[in-house]
Write a protein that holds these residues in place. Structure first.
Motif, PDB file in Angstrom:
ATOM      1  N   ARG B 261       0.860  -1.196   0.000  1.00  0.00           N
ATOM      2  CA  ARG B 261       0.000   0.000   0.000  1.00  0.00           C
ATOM      3  C   ARG B 261       0.887   1.233   0.000  1.00  0.00           C
ATOM      4  O   ARG B 261       1.925   1.260   0.635  1.00  0.00           O
ATOM      5  N   GLY B 262       0.428   2.274  -0.729  1.00  0.00           N
ATOM      6  CA  GLY B 262       1.135   3.545  -0.706  1.00  0.00           C
ATOM      7  C   GLY B 262       2.428   3.555  -1.492  1.00  0.00           C
ATOM      8  O   GLY B 262       3.277   4.431  -1.281  1.00  0.00           O
ATOM      9  N   CYS B 263       2.591   2.592  -2.415  1.00  0.00           N
ATOM     10  CA  CYS B 263       3.790   2.568  -3.249  1.00  0.00           C
ATOM     11  C   CYS B 263       3.844   3.815  -4.141  1.00  0.00           C
ATOM     12  O   CYS B 263       2.810   4.316  -4.588  1.00  0.00           O
ATOM     13  N   VAL B 264       5.055   4.260  -4.435  1.00  0.00           N
ATOM     14  CA  VAL B 264       5.270   5.417  -5.311  1.00  0.00           C
ATOM     15  C   VAL B 264       4.494   5.252  -6.619  1.00  0.00           C
ATOM     16  O   VAL B 264       3.848   6.185  -7.102  1.00  0.00           O
ATOM     17  N   GLU B 265       4.537   4.045  -7.178  1.00  0.00           N
ATOM     18  CA  GLU B 265       3.890   3.803  -8.474  1.00  0.00           C
ATOM     19  C   GLU B 265       2.398   4.132  -8.477  1.00  0.00           C
ATOM     20  O   GLU B 265       1.860   4.584  -9.495  1.00  0.00           O
ATOM     21  N   THR B 266       1.729   3.924  -7.338  1.00  0.00           N
ATOM     22  CA  THR B 266       0.279   4.166  -7.316  1.00  0.00           C
ATOM     23  C   THR B 266      -0.056   5.656  -7.372  1.00  0.00           C
ATOM     24  O   THR B 266      -1.214   6.013  -7.583  1.00  0.00           O
ATOM     25  N   TYR B 267       0.932   6.522  -7.210  1.00  0.00           N
ATOM     26  CA  TYR B 267       0.690   7.966  -7.270  1.00  0.00           C
ATOM     27  C   TYR B 267       1.279   8.628  -8.512  1.00  0.00           C
ATOM     28  O   TYR B 267       0.827   9.694  -8.908  1.00  0.00           O
ATOM     29  N   VAL B 268       2.316   8.017  -9.100  1.00  0.00           N
ATOM     30  CA  VAL B 268       2.989   8.709 -10.207  1.00  0.00           C
ATOM     31  C   VAL B 268       3.040   7.883 -11.485  1.00  0.00           C
ATOM     32  O   VAL B 268       3.496   8.382 -12.511  1.00  0.00           O
ATOM     33  N   GLY B 269       2.603   6.615 -11.458  1.00  0.00           N
ATOM     34  CA  GLY B 269       2.422   5.862 -12.695  1.00  0.00           C
ATOM     35  C   GLY B 269       1.187   6.411 -13.420  1.00  0.00           C
ATOM     36  O   GLY B 269       0.350   7.110 -12.821  1.00  0.00           O
ATOM     37  N   MET B 274      -4.128   9.177 -13.555  1.00  0.00           N
ATOM     38  CA  MET B 274      -5.547   9.155 -13.927  1.00  0.00           C
ATOM     39  C   MET B 274      -6.431   9.214 -12.682  1.00  0.00           C
ATOM     40  O   MET B 274      -7.488   9.845 -12.676  1.00  0.00           O
ATOM     41  N   GLN B 275      -5.971   8.550 -11.618  1.00  0.00           N
ATOM     42  CA  GLN B 275      -6.765   8.582 -10.381  1.00  0.00           C
ATOM     43  C   GLN B 275      -6.777   9.980  -9.757  1.00  0.00           C
ATOM     44  O   GLN B 275      -7.804  10.420  -9.231  1.00  0.00           O
ATOM     45  N   HIS B 276      -5.648  10.697  -9.820  1.00  0.00           N
ATOM     46  CA  HIS B 276      -5.654  12.095  -9.344  1.00  0.00           C
ATOM     47  C   HIS B 276      -6.728  12.879 -10.095  1.00  0.00           C
ATOM     48  O   HIS B 276      -7.493  13.647  -9.507  1.00  0.00           O
ATOM     49  N   LEU B 277      -6.764  12.694 -11.419  1.00  0.00           N
ATOM     50  CA  LEU B 277      -7.743  13.418 -12.244  1.00  0.00           C
ATOM     51  C   LEU B 277      -9.168  13.029 -11.847  1.00  0.00           C
ATOM     52  O   LEU B 277     -10.039  13.891 -11.678  1.00  0.00           O
ATOM     53  N   ARG B 278      -9.380  11.728 -11.678  1.00  0.00           N
ATOM     54  CA  ARG B 278     -10.709  11.241 -11.320  1.00  0.00           C
ATOM     55  C   ARG B 278     -11.148  11.812  -9.976  1.00  0.00           C
ATOM     56  O   ARG B 278     -12.310  12.175  -9.783  1.00  0.00           O
ATOM     57  N   GLY B 306      -3.865  26.001 -20.510  1.00  0.00           N
ATOM     58  CA  GLY B 306      -4.190  26.733 -19.294  1.00  0.00           C
ATOM     59  C   GLY B 306      -5.380  26.184 -18.514  1.00  0.00           C
ATOM     60  O   GLY B 306      -5.942  26.876 -17.659  1.00  0.00           O
ATOM     61  N   ASP B 307      -5.737  24.931 -18.752  1.00  0.00           N
ATOM     62  CA  ASP B 307      -6.862  24.311 -18.032  1.00  0.00           C
ATOM     63  C   ASP B 307      -6.501  24.152 -16.553  1.00  0.00           C
ATOM     64  O   ASP B 307      -5.486  23.533 -16.210  1.00  0.00           O
ATOM     65  N   PRO B 308      -7.321  24.705 -15.633  1.00  0.00           N
ATOM     66  CA  PRO B 308      -6.956  24.654 -14.212  1.00  0.00           C
ATOM     67  C   PRO B 308      -6.968  23.239 -13.629  1.00  0.00           C
ATOM     68  O   PRO B 308      -6.178  22.939 -12.744  1.00  0.00           O
ATOM     69  N   VAL B 309      -7.870  22.384 -14.093  1.00  0.00           N
ATOM     70  CA  VAL B 309      -7.890  21.011 -13.577  1.00  0.00           C
ATOM     71  C   VAL B 309      -6.622  20.276 -14.001  1.00  0.00           C
ATOM     72  O   VAL B 309      -5.988  19.581 -13.192  1.00  0.00           O
ATOM     73  N   ALA B 310      -6.235  20.435 -15.255  1.00  0.00           N
ATOM     74  CA  ALA B 310      -4.997  19.796 -15.719  1.00  0.00           C
ATOM     75  C   ALA B 310      -3.813  20.283 -14.886  1.00  0.00           C
ATOM     76  O   ALA B 310      -2.954  19.492 -14.463  1.00  0.00           O
ATOM     77  N   ALA B 311      -3.779  21.590 -14.613  1.00  0.00           N
ATOM     78  CA  ALA B 311      -2.679  22.133 -13.814  1.00  0.00           C
ATOM     79  C   ALA B 311      -2.682  21.535 -12.415  1.00  0.00           C
ATOM     80  O   ALA B 311      -1.622  21.228 -11.844  1.00  0.00           O
ATOM     81  N   LYS B 312      -3.890  21.357 -11.850  1.00  0.00           N
ATOM     82  CA  LYS B 312      -3.972  20.759 -10.507  1.00  0.00           C
ATOM     83  C   LYS B 312      -3.495  19.309 -10.507  1.00  0.00           C
ATOM     84  O   LYS B 312      -2.861  18.857  -9.549  1.00  0.00           O
ATOM     85  N   VAL B 313      -3.816  18.564 -11.565  1.00  0.00           N
ATOM     86  CA  VAL B 313      -3.366  17.166 -11.643  1.00  0.00           C
ATOM     87  C   VAL B 313      -1.842  17.114 -11.733  1.00  0.00           C
ATOM     88  O   VAL B 313      -1.194  16.288 -11.065  1.00  0.00           O
ATOM     89  N   ILE B 314      -1.259  18.004 -12.516  1.00  0.00           N
ATOM     90  CA  ILE B 314       0.208  18.046 -12.611  1.00  0.00           C
ATOM     91  C   ILE B 314       0.795  18.395 -11.243  1.00  0.00           C
ATOM     92  O   ILE B 314       1.785  17.798 -10.797  1.00  0.00           O
ATOM     93  N   GLY B 315       0.166  19.360 -10.561  1.00  0.00           N
ATOM     94  CA  GLY B 315       0.647  19.755  -9.235  1.00  0.00           C
ATOM     95  C   GLY B 315       0.585  18.597  -8.247  1.00  0.00           C
ATOM     96  O   GLY B 315       1.520  18.372  -7.467  1.00  0.00           O
ATOM     97  N   GLU B 316      -0.523  17.868  -8.281  1.00  0.00           N
ATOM     98  CA  GLU B 316      -0.695  16.737  -7.377  1.00  0.00           C
ATOM     99  C   GLU B 316       0.333  15.630  -7.696  1.00  0.00           C
ATOM    100  O   GLU B 316       0.962  15.065  -6.804  1.00  0.00           O
ATOM    101  N   THR B 317       0.504  15.363  -8.976  1.00  0.00           N
ATOM    102  CA  THR B 317       1.491  14.355  -9.389  1.00  0.00           C
ATOM    103  C   THR B 317       2.891  14.779  -8.939  1.00  0.00           C
ATOM    104  O   THR B 317       3.660  13.966  -8.409  1.00  0.00           O
ATOM    105  N   ALA B 318       3.201  16.058  -9.127  1.00  0.00           N
ATOM    106  CA  ALA B 318       4.527  16.565  -8.757  1.00  0.00           C
ATOM    107  C   ALA B 318       4.743  16.510  -7.248  1.00  0.00           C
ATOM    108  O   ALA B 318       5.870  16.322  -6.780  1.00  0.00           O
ATOM    109  N   ARG B 319       3.664  16.671  -6.493  1.00  0.00           N
ATOM    110  CA  ARG B 319       3.797  16.631  -5.039  1.00  0.00           C
ATOM    111  C   ARG B 319       4.310  15.255  -4.601  1.00  0.00           C
ATOM    112  O   ARG B 319       5.224  15.146  -3.770  1.00  0.00           O
ATOM    113  N   TYR B 320       3.744  14.186  -5.157  1.00  0.00           N
ATOM    114  CA  TYR B 320       4.201  12.840  -4.814  1.00  0.00           C
ATOM    115  C   TYR B 320       5.553  12.537  -5.470  1.00  0.00           C
ATOM    116  O   TYR B 320       6.464  12.014  -4.834  1.00  0.00           O
ATOM    117  N   LEU B 321       5.646  12.874  -6.754  1.00  0.00           N
ATOM    118  CA  LEU B 321       6.870  12.550  -7.485  1.00  0.00           C
ATOM    119  C   LEU B 321       8.072  13.286  -6.892  1.00  0.00           C
ATOM    120  O   LEU B 321       9.156  12.706  -6.736  1.00  0.00           O
TER     121      LEU B 321
END
Lengths: 408, 408
Positions: B261-269, B274-278, B306-321
């Motif tokens: 549980r909580g492996c790096v792959e589950t947040y940045v693969g 896609m799950q961040h987006l969902r 400039g889509d704000p949701v896309a930017a948020k997904v990148i931000g969330e991915t970057a936070r874990y990555l």
């Protein structure tokens, strides 16, 4: 590709010199032929390297053995009169100094207590100098050649410059330790930190012997990893590798003095273990406020006595430690992980058993099948031993250069 | 101590052979004297190694250069007619095959699509064989000597035995791939996985050139690390090193197919992204159910627009990555981290910028000061290139042994 590709012929020569001496120390009294067979080096190379070590008085000829029909084979051994090495383990609460012969056999040891407020560089330097002088006097080493002193200090070290770059618990920044020590100690000084010293000690004398990829996890007030890859100490690009204690295990978890959150150290360092106890039973008699050592001792005694709270604290510690160890196994796929330093020594087998169980659930199948997780079996202080070994490596590196003759 | 201590003189010779060829490929047309100066090897050693490579037709003599008063210096270059190498990148959705000359210049490439249901070993082997035959035909390589094919397959590989030990997404266990391939391909076959191939490609031709400690993070459906320490690929005790995707970042976090549980792959693969987006917007038009590639492409386009949701997904991915990268930096203290594979390529600079910001808050000061985090700048498919490079290394290792002559 083996990494020596980037090395020079001098690097290879120094590396082989270490390797030959390591085999002689391990075998006690051996022939050139046996060293050649064990190392894969040619007999000519081994003979040449042994010649250098004889010349430097590190080895002596000790006789001959029969070789079933061939010429009798000359035997060599470490020269007990070849000189002495000093290993110093400077920690937040003590300065531990040991004296060794060139086979790294212990001759004498001295410990000076450090009071928490005695953390100015001049004070710590004073204790190191008096400790080294005391151990030399006790070991009767005065007339013998001092090959060097290895000095391990906590934190980040610039070993080339002999500088303590950063010692977090003392808030030291860029302290020119070697320069300060040189006034009191006239011998070659080799500065490094306990992570490096501990893994070098295991490589030469402990669980790392004969192994290629070994990780030593130092569990104390702080925690960190000493890394050995392909049979030798791995330092990283700037001698900073091994900060396993400051890898994130629980995103947004407990605050850490490094500024991060959820660092491994906050769950498995001695203060982190105290916090597990505090959270489980704030009134526990095992909790000795402000005294990490006494609390860990009380927990160890509690486990032995079947105390359920102590068992729960060990279980909680193992839950974090096991996952953090599985992370290292999955990333680095080592052959051995050695738990070292005082918390590991005191909590011992009960902690190790639970850690192994957690690791078996979190490490991937293939790296798990390859791993051996043990407690350090080195007798005495591995950090002093490792620091002295680093000094021996420094001396061996300098053979044939001017520096090696300066202190004869 | 440098690690060659454990090696034999043959290991050193092979390592130096690689190093000399690497310098010749990098310098295009060079003298023995320049190679000696660049590698630190003696001129006699360099001349000897170049003699072997000339004899094996890997190099050719190409003329002389003046040496200001001395004798003209002979120049050598890679022999464009010396043979060809094949690199195969087998992934869950394609088999990509490239043909190279011995300087690893691309001659031809072929891609065969793999449908998700085409995952039986015989089917995958069929695509590899037809892909290799097609690329050889396209490259007009029929009359040329084929030095070998490097074949990267996902998962755990026993490269000595030529076996795919475990490929999680296909549920393969112990498939004797080299044996199955040998029926259709009569050339030396070198099996490995994309983590190793990608880091070897960066070491020879990308961000790893001239560097010692380099980590390549492959960001795709799965994620993992290729490790190079002291200038060469690090495999670990059982060729399993680099499973960074299965290190725990969030204790008790998202469930992972590895059982943890909580492996790096589950947040940045890709599925984790896609799950961040969902989670941010379950009805997002960027979310293409079941199609990772299309979703990541839509996110990349969204960020550009400039889509704000896309930017948020990148931000969330970057936070874990970013935290997961800081973990690697704190533990291994590398000089460079390279983000590779298709997710990194598509999300590109916007992701990199945010990752750098997160890393700067979580990595310790000293290892942080040493690190350079970049996107892979290799043109084409780094895994095919790396696989072909592993085949070249295999060929070079065998020079002077019987195996090297079998396929001439």
């Amino acid at each position: 590709m083996v990494p020596i590709a980037r090395g020079t012929s001098r690097d290879i020569r120094v590396a082989n010199r270490f390797e030959v001496l390591r085999h002689i120390i391990a075998g006690s009294t051996v022939s050139r032929q046996r060293i050649a067979a064990e190392t894969g080096l040619s007999l000519a190379t081994v003979s040449n390297l042994i010649g250098e070590l004889l010349e430097a008085d590190v080895l002596v000829e000790v006789g001959f053995e029969d070789s079933s029909g061939g010429r009798p084979r000359g035997l060599v051994s470490v020269n007990p009169a070849g000189g002495v090495l000093v290993g110093v383990d400077v920690a937040e609460t003590y300065v531990h100094v040991e004296l060794f012969d060139t086979a790294l056999s212990l001759l004498a040891s001295v410990e000076e207590e450090l009071h928490p407020e005695e953390n100015r560089p001049a004070q710590v330097v004073g204790h190191i100098v008096s400790g080294v002088r005391a151990v030399l006097a006790r070991g009767g080493a005065a007339p013998r050649r001092i090959l060097g002193a290895g000095i391990s200090v906590p934190g980040q070290v610039d070993r080339g410059g002999g500088v303590s770059v950063f010692a977090p618990n003392w808030n030291w920044h860029d302290i020119p330790l070697r320069g300060l020590l040189a006034d009191g100690l006239s011998m070659p000084l080799y500065l490094d930190n306990p992570l490096r010293a501990a893994v070098v000690a295991e490589l030469w004398f402990g669980a790392g012997r004969g192994r290629e990829d070994v990780i030593v996890l130092n569990l104390g007030t702080g925690v960190g990893a000493g890394l050995a890859f392909r049979g030798s100490l791995y330092r990283g690009a700037t001698n900073s590798a091994g900060e396993w204690g400051h890898t994130t295990l629980v995103l947004d978890g407990r605050p850490c003095h490094c500024g991060g959150r959820g660092c491994v150290e906050t769950y498995v360092g001695a203060p982190g273990i105290m916090q597990h106890l505090r959270e489980l039973d704030p009134d526990s008699p095992m909790l000795r406020a402000g005294d990490q050592t006494a609390t860990i001792d009380a927990l160890a005694a509690g486990v032995r006595a079947g105390d359920p709270v102590a068992a729960k604290v060990i279980g909680e510690t193992a839950r974090y430690l096991g996952v953090a160890i599985a992370n290292v196994i999955n990333l680095a796929n080592p052959e051995a992980i050695v738990l070292s330093s005082w918390v590991a020594a005191r909590l011992g087998e009960p902690l190790l058993d639970e850690v192994r169980a957690v690791v078996s659930r979190h490490a991937l199948r293939h790296p798990l099948a390859a791993i051996d997780i043990t407690l350090s079996e080195l007798v005495g202080d591995p950090v002093s031993l490792g620091a002295a070994t680093l000094a021996l490596e420094g001396f061996l590196s300098a053979i044939g250069t001017r520096a090696a003759h300066l202190h004869r």
